[in-house]
Write a protein that holds these residues in place. Structure first.
Motif, PDB file in Angstrom:
ATOM      1  N   GLU A  95       0.881  -1.086   0.010  1.00 57.79           N
ATOM      2  CA  GLU A  95       0.063   0.058   0.033  1.00 57.79           C
ATOM      3  C   GLU A  95       0.984   1.126  -0.028  1.00 57.79           C
ATOM      4  O   GLU A  95       0.585   2.237  -0.371  1.00 57.79           O
ATOM      5  N   ALA A  96       1.934   1.392   0.529  1.00 57.63           N
ATOM      6  CA  ALA A  96       2.849   2.412   0.662  1.00 57.63           C
ATOM      7  C   ALA A  96       3.355   2.776  -0.802  1.00 57.63           C
ATOM      8  O   ALA A  96       3.468   3.963  -1.335  1.00 57.63           O
ATOM      9  N   GLU A  97       3.821   1.636  -1.509  1.00 61.39           N
ATOM     10  CA  GLU A  97       4.219   1.943  -2.793  1.00 61.39           C
ATOM     11  C   GLU A  97       2.933   2.522  -3.778  1.00 61.39           C
ATOM     12  O   GLU A  97       3.192   3.197  -4.581  1.00 61.39           O
ATOM     13  N   ARG A  98       1.863   2.011  -3.612  1.00 59.66           N
ATOM     14  CA  ARG A  98       0.617   2.265  -4.249  1.00 59.66           C
ATOM     15  C   ARG A  98       0.484   3.804  -3.988  1.00 59.66           C
ATOM     16  O   ARG A  98       0.137   4.538  -4.778  1.00 59.66           O
ATOM     17  N   LEU A  99       0.750   4.074  -2.803  1.00 59.29           N
ATOM     18  CA  LEU A  99       0.473   5.558  -2.526  1.00 59.29           C
ATOM     19  C   LEU A  99       1.412   6.383  -3.349  1.00 59.29           C
ATOM     20  O   LEU A  99       1.261   7.633  -3.698  1.00 59.29           O
ATOM     21  N   ARG A 100       2.677   6.026  -3.067  1.00 58.35           N
ATOM     22  CA  ARG A 100       3.961   6.621  -3.813  1.00 58.35           C
ATOM     23  C   ARG A 100       3.340   6.719  -5.412  1.00 58.35           C
ATOM     24  O   ARG A 100       3.646   7.892  -6.022  1.00 58.35           O
ATOM     25  N   LEU A 101       2.956   5.695  -5.927  1.00 54.70           N
ATOM     26  CA  LEU A 101       2.676   5.623  -7.440  1.00 54.70           C
ATOM     27  C   LEU A 101       1.592   6.640  -7.759  1.00 54.70           C
ATOM     28  O   LEU A 101       1.857   7.533  -8.695  1.00 54.70           O
ATOM     29  N   ARG A 102       0.614   7.030  -6.910  1.00 56.44           N
ATOM     30  CA  ARG A 102      -0.315   7.949  -7.114  1.00 56.44           C
ATOM     31  C   ARG A 102       0.108   9.289  -7.033  1.00 56.44           C
ATOM     32  O   ARG A 102      -0.196  10.001  -7.843  1.00 56.44           O
ATOM     33  N   ALA A 103       1.116   9.580  -6.105  1.00 52.25           N
ATOM     34  CA  ALA A 103       1.674  10.701  -5.896  1.00 52.25           C
ATOM     35  C   ALA A 103       2.423  11.288  -7.061  1.00 52.25           C
ATOM     36  O   ALA A 103       2.528  12.262  -7.582  1.00 52.25           O
ATOM     37  N   LEU A 104       3.282  10.214  -7.583  1.00 53.85           N
ATOM     38  CA  LEU A 104       4.001  10.335  -8.737  1.00 53.85           C
ATOM     39  C   LEU A 104       3.424  10.889 -10.060  1.00 53.85           C
ATOM     40  O   LEU A 104       3.712  11.764 -10.686  1.00 53.85           O
ATOM     41  N   THR A 176       0.613   7.358 -16.890  1.00 54.61           N
ATOM     42  CA  THR A 176      -0.868   7.504 -16.000  1.00 54.61           C
ATOM     43  C   THR A 176      -1.668   6.221 -16.136  1.00 54.61           C
ATOM     44  O   THR A 176      -2.070   5.654 -15.328  1.00 54.61           O
ATOM     45  N   ALA A 177      -1.716   5.913 -17.710  1.00 49.32           N
ATOM     46  CA  ALA A 177      -2.592   4.695 -17.995  1.00 49.32           C
ATOM     47  C   ALA A 177      -1.834   3.566 -17.408  1.00 49.32           C
ATOM     48  O   ALA A 177      -2.443   2.295 -16.978  1.00 49.32           O
ATOM     49  N   ILE A 178      -0.679   3.278 -17.216  1.00 40.19           N
ATOM     50  CA  ILE A 178       0.044   2.099 -16.765  1.00 40.19           C
ATOM     51  C   ILE A 178      -0.295   2.030 -15.097  1.00 40.19           C
ATOM     52  O   ILE A 178      -0.550   1.190 -14.561  1.00 40.19           O
ATOM     53  N   ALA A 179      -0.151   3.090 -14.597  1.00 36.75           N
ATOM     54  CA  ALA A 179      -0.350   3.366 -13.027  1.00 36.75           C
ATOM     55  C   ALA A 179      -1.547   2.915 -12.756  1.00 36.75           C
ATOM     56  O   ALA A 179      -1.996   2.357 -11.651  1.00 36.75           O
ATOM     57  N   GLU A 180      -2.629   3.542 -13.239  1.00 32.50           N
ATOM     58  CA  GLU A 180      -4.066   2.974 -13.171  1.00 32.50           C
ATOM     59  C   GLU A 180      -4.430   1.598 -13.153  1.00 32.50           C
ATOM     60  O   GLU A 180      -4.864   0.863 -12.503  1.00 32.50           O
ATOM     61  N   ALA A 181      -3.647   0.952 -14.267  1.00 32.15           N
ATOM     62  CA  ALA A 181      -3.733  -0.408 -14.387  1.00 32.15           C
ATOM     63  C   ALA A 181      -3.344  -1.342 -13.244  1.00 32.15           C
ATOM     64  O   ALA A 181      -3.527  -2.217 -12.647  1.00 32.15           O
TER      65      ALA A 181
END
Length: 226
Positions: A95-104, A176-181
């Protein structure tokens, strides 16, 4: 000292100041960093082991370069490796990495809006590095980092091209598309989008070379120094 100089030389390549085919003159580099040629020579040797620098007997080392066929094959390999990382990250990221990905992605949007090519390049490194970590496979991460390192002079060139840099919205939309997937835990879509992202990067490079009649380094030798 050699380790520190190795990182400084690598940074010059990663940020696009030194480009594929550029010659690394030991004397010029020693003057630039205020050291003798011995640690410079050792730093270049270490970068040669990494594949970022090409060591040539009795001649100056140069930034590693590829001809068109080699470049295409390198991006093909990287596309598959990065796709696997994205696929695994989609199901293994914490979850920490997912939060970081959203922030990026939020940061990427701002970078794109102000057309900051240098910041976009740094963000690109961090984005892919986060997926490498999220894949949770040390061997895959090692291969991914080594492969990306070898072609970094070319991927970095994308962000220094005026024609590409004028549309930073393109890599932003792809990321963004990759991150969303990934965030939606869809490994198949994440992998497919990553392959497309890498393929589009190669096409952008090939188009640039064709329009400018500039051969990829490896088909000609540059004599430029720092």
């Amino acid at each position: 000292m050699a380790h520190t100089l190795r990182q400084k030389l690598a940074d010059l390549i990663l940020n696009g100041e030194l480009k594929p085919g550029d010659r690394l003159d030991e004397h010029t580099l020693a003057e630039r960093f205020g050291v003798s040629r011995t640690p410079i020579r050792e730093a270049i040797r270490q970068l040669g082991v990494s594949g970022l620098i090409e060591i040539r007997p009795r001649r100056s080392a140069v930034v590693r370069s590829f001809d068109r066929a080699e470049l295409s094959e390198a991006f093909e390999a990287m596309g598959e490796i990065e796709a696997l990382c994205a696929s695994l990250a989609a199901v293994r990221m914490n979850e920490a990495e997912r939060l970081r990905l959203r922030a990026l992605i939020t940061v990427s949007q701002d970078i794109s809006a102000r057309t900051d090519r240098s910041a976009a390049l740094e963000m690109d490194f961090e984005f892919h590095g986060l997926l490498h970590d999220g894949a949770r496979n040390w061997m895959l991460k090692t291969v991914a980092e080594e492969t990306r390192l070898r072609i970094t002079p070319y991927s970095a060139a994308l962000y220094t091209m005026e024609s590409y840099g004028a549309d930073l919205g393109r890599p932003h939309r792809q990321h963004t598309a990759i991150a969303e997937a990934v965030l939606e835990r869809d490994p198949e879509r994440a992998a497919a989008l990553m392959r497309e992202h890498i393929a589009q990067s190669l096409i952008a490079l090939q188009t640039f070379f064709d329009k400018t009649a500039t051969l990829p380094a490896g088909e000609k030798e540059k004599d430029s120094v720092l």
